[in-house]
Design an enzyme around this catalytic site. Structure first.
Site, PDB file in Angstrom:
ATOM      1  N   GLU A  81      15.425  65.773  -8.683  1.00 55.71           N
ATOM      2  CA  GLU A  81      14.741  65.692  -9.977  1.00 55.71           C
ATOM      3  C   GLU A  81      15.749  65.810 -11.122  1.00 55.71           C
ATOM      4  O   GLU A  81      15.568  65.213 -12.184  1.00 55.71           O
ATOM      5  CB  GLU A  81      13.656  66.763 -10.098  1.00 55.71           C
TER       6      GLU A  81
ATOM      7  N   HIS B 283      18.368  68.224  17.680  1.00 62.60           N
ATOM      8  CA  HIS B 283      17.549  67.538  18.671  1.00 62.60           C
ATOM      9  C   HIS B 283      16.731  66.426  18.032  1.00 62.60           C
ATOM     10  O   HIS B 283      16.059  65.678  18.731  1.00 62.60           O
ATOM     11  CB  HIS B 283      16.631  68.536  19.369  1.00 62.60           C
TER      12      HIS B 283
ATOM     13  N   LYS C  85       2.011  59.965 -13.335  1.00 67.16           N
ATOM     14  CA  LYS C  85       0.878  60.750 -13.833  1.00 67.16           C
ATOM     15  C   LYS C  85      -0.030  59.888 -14.690  1.00 67.16           C
ATOM     16  O   LYS C  85      -1.246  59.935 -14.592  1.00 67.16           O
ATOM     17  CB  LYS C  85       1.376  61.916 -14.690  1.00 67.16           C
TER      18      LYS C  85
END
Lengths: 522, 522
Positions: free
Chosen positions: B318, B347, B451
């Site tokens: 950000e 793994h 937004k």
């Protein structure tokens, strides 16, 4: 404009409760046609794999995870029977636990501790997170998925008062995975310290003849379930590895298997446009230039699917991240995968996705059903779920505007059936994509190097501690000691190992300046 | 050979209990010298920032997170006093809760529900995971960090029988973050349904004059704590945002602040080689070519630090993921960050790291102290912690062998002090690196677009539902309805919204073939 492209490239697969939208990947009109020949070769290879050819030649193994949900496809009747019997045995075992027929040291088993790592942990963790329901689950589940002593202590401490009601499932194909073996030994010590017999609480899921199987037989554990050499760890969720923990938790494993089988039916189609796995593989190929040039960001807008990206990270990166192609040419393939969940991740890194390095594509996972029961209106006519959905659509648009590619997978709900379907879908995508880029998706030669190097570290540690113990009080620098034990080329490792031992009070360090003059003694 | 380079580039910072090893980054000899002038400019800019210049010009704000742990540095006495008073108020509030002076509807508060997202959730989640101790913590903590109705239900269902003992902390700087507001409304509804007064359980952390503050005043919530406009969300962990939940959990927040202050002292040094933040910033610059050309894989070998990579993902992506530099040039900066924990992740994807696309560097985080109390020997003379440490060193070697770069950060232990130190260290790295690449690290213009687009989706939804309700029973295709409501360019969105509403039983759908002939009615 976008509506026309959406009409063309938004593809519902009603029998799966799935829709795939590839309209936001800007592939040109001729792309699918240009890839048809390699795609048909990939279908043919997949057909061979499903029929039991040695699709993993390096390890001389068949690749049989598709048989797990359609045993009739298995190449031999014996394999088909083993699969069917194992599922039946799992359901019977879980039913006996739930009914209290199989009892813990004191009372019914109410807790489940799963010990495994990698392919033996992530699937069960995903299912637990995706399908668990507090107050409804038959058993509360926890995991040991590492060899971190403090992490083991934290998990076991939380179970402390309930060890007597805890069933332990140890999962290791080879039986030799050190993290899992260590977790098992630490758990067994905790049971012993509590005056309980570990074997009366323990179940093994392991390969025939493994050390773990031998231990389980010798100590008379409660039960054993098989792992087969034709199922790889990262595709083992629909074997006993995933099904036993799920069944014990109270999850409908028949529905998981059915969802996977239905996805297999659809993704077996040899008509590219009718096959969502083929289309996904082609999108990966187009976006990443067939060489992992972009990262895959997986964003499910649903808390239950938080671990799905981690599950795909393992499935995709371990399968595709390969140095050589099948002709032995150096290719350094792979696709990096990351992500957590939306809309939460919007607040973490959509800033970079929209504005920053354009080195990724997003896979949105949209879940249509919001919740069980009635919804609260947080604004007139608007629910929390409308916001979640709005954020998904808004972010998808915001990325498209900036020429960031995205794929959207839509599912009706998160259910055992859907989860089985998603797992099977991505197993097939990985297999088809591996054919397109001509690699073996079913081995993991690169994992050995780290393990071997770790073994070397532990041998060096043994030499160092032996040498220090032989001359108590005598102080050595890391340089002097590594030379003394005949490993002068390993001074850096020796220093790291000695610092670790000293930090845990097992040897003594006298810090010095410069730091490499620091001395260690027993 | 490697020992010589290690001697040169392994740098202990004893006052921090930290060592930084940059020997596995193959930067050439002259690199640090060549970067000295820009680094000195970065130090000078940081000095200005700490002195209170408007370091975030786009938002007209000072950037003051460093003052939080050294209030004497704040540019005004008023700010310094506010910081000090807030820490005192947090400690006093937590003490009153713990002592049972501040009581829940029924009895003492034993549960803590934190509602926030992004910068208002990840810090508290990191601290909770890193420093929590089952059986020792003063309160059990859970989080609402999304607007997923099912996720909210799952969290609230787990608290169902203990709502009367639950303290709720709502965190939102603006008070207008929809996810947080929705979480608050859903939680309040659950309290109401249980016959409890939400206000008697609720605490707000928010900016002065925000809607959330107004609500808290009007409804007479238990307490309010400030968020200041000079602290950004992603650097707010050491403000009330992080400190209040930590103090309530029983964590030593003075130690967290002290660790951060000590890290600030060291990372304020203007001698590059004596400053671990400067060196890390320079390594990022070298490895990613100053343009995010490689991903940062963060691998702490310690379960407690599982969320540290997610925390850094937010802080780094950000802050650095920006379209424009400070001169307005298009740069599309950023560094992608992912990772979970070692050895578990070995793994999952060390296969790809070692053999696949070389598009990353690893930051190993090594924790020297294994556990509290005595260790079990899993082999003669070998503990679980030796394995964990061996895997870290082995993987580090295995990657170096294949020319994959890595940085290793070593800390003594995971403690409040260490965690404060790590947070402060990386805040400084991000700040210095942003200077090197000439971007504003303290705004997030790209978040608004998503937004805003989401707001557009909700408006469209309102128009669609109104239109359907006005003509009950009349069937519309998405195309017809979006035209009818005057949004013919939004047919795709309309279709998605209508499918979502239908899946939740709020309107009716009649599926058709082709799918775009599907009709919807109220």
């Amino acid at each position: 404009m976008t509506w026309d492209r959406f009409k063309q490239h938004h593809l519902p697969f009603p029998s799966l409760g799935l829709a795939l939208d590839i309209s936001r990947v800007p592939f040109p009109d001729g792309f699918l046609a240009s890839m048809e020949a390699p795609m048909q070769r990939a279908f043919a290879e997949m057909q061979g794999l499903e029929a039991g050819v040695i699709a993993n030649p390096d390890e001389g193994r068949m690749v049989g995870h598709y048989w797990l949900r359609t045993p009739s496809l298995a190449p031999t009747a014996a394999i088909a029977a083993e699969i069917t019997q194992t599922v039946a045995a799992i359901k019977q075992f879980a039913a006996r636990v739930h009914a209290g027929e199989l009892r813990a040291s004191r009372g019914t088993f109410t807790r489940l501790l799963v010990i495994g790592i990698g392919g033996s942990a992530l699937g069960p963790q995903l299912v637990h997170q995706a399908l668990g329901r507090p107050g409804v689950d038959r058993m509360q589940v926890s995991f040991l998925d590492n060899t971190d002593p403090d992490g083991i202590d934290t998990t076991l401490r939380a179970l402390r008062d309930e060890l007597a009601q805890t069933l332990v499932v140890v999962i290791s194909k080879s039986g030799g995975t050190p993290e899992t073996r260590n977790g098992q030994l630490e758990a067994a010590a905790a049971f012993q310290a509590a005056g309980l017999t570990f074997a009366h609480h323990a179940v093994a899921i392991t390969g025939a003849g493994s050390k773990l199987e031998q231990t389980a037989i010798r100590e008379e554990w409660l039960a054993r379930f098989p792992m087969w050499d034709w199922v790889g760890g990262r595709t083992s969720e629909l074997s006993a590895v995933g099904l036993l923990p799920a069944a014990l938790q109270g999850i409908d494993i028949d529905a998981m298997l059915a969802g996977a089988a239905e996805a297999d039916t659809v993704t077996r189609r040899a008509v590219t446009r009718d096959n969502p796995a083929a289309l996904l593989a082609l999108m990966w190929y187009h976006i990443t230039d067939g060489r992992g040039a972009k990262d895959m960001v997986v964003l499910p807008y649903k808390d239950r699917l938080l671990l799905f990206s981690r599950y795909l990270q393992q499935l995709v990166m371990e399968s595709l991240g390969k140095e050589f192609d099948r002709t032995g040419r150096v290719v350094n393939q792979g696709i990096a995968v990351y992500g957590n969940k939306g809309s939460t991740d919007q607040h973490a890194y959509v800033q970079q996705l929209r504005e920053g390095v354009n080195n990724f594509f997003v896979t949105f996972i949209e879940v249509l059903r919001d919740r069980e029961g009635p919804a609260l209106e947080v604004d007139p006519g608007i629910t929390s779920g409308d916001y979640l959905h709005g954020f998904l659509l808004g972010t998808r648009d915001a990325l498209s505007e900036k020429d960031r590619s995205s794929i959207t997978l839509t599912v009706d709900e998160v259910s055992p059936r859907t989860l089985g379907m998603l797992i099977a879908l991505y197993e097939r995508v990985v297999g088809l994509y591996a054919s397109l880029i001509n690699i073996n998706a079913y081995h993991q030669p690169g994992v050995e190097a780290g393990k071997k190097a770790a073994g070397g570290v532990l041998s060096l540690q043994a030499k160092l501690t032996t040498a220090l113990a032989a001359q108590p009080g005598r102080r050595f620098t890391a340089e002097a000691l590594s030379t003394a034990v005949g490993s002068p080329g390993q001074t850096e490792l020796a220093y790291k190992v000695l610092q670790h031992l000293a930090a845990n009070g097992r040897i003594h360090a006298t810090q010095a300046t410069p730091w490499w003059e620091t001395t260690f003694h027993g």
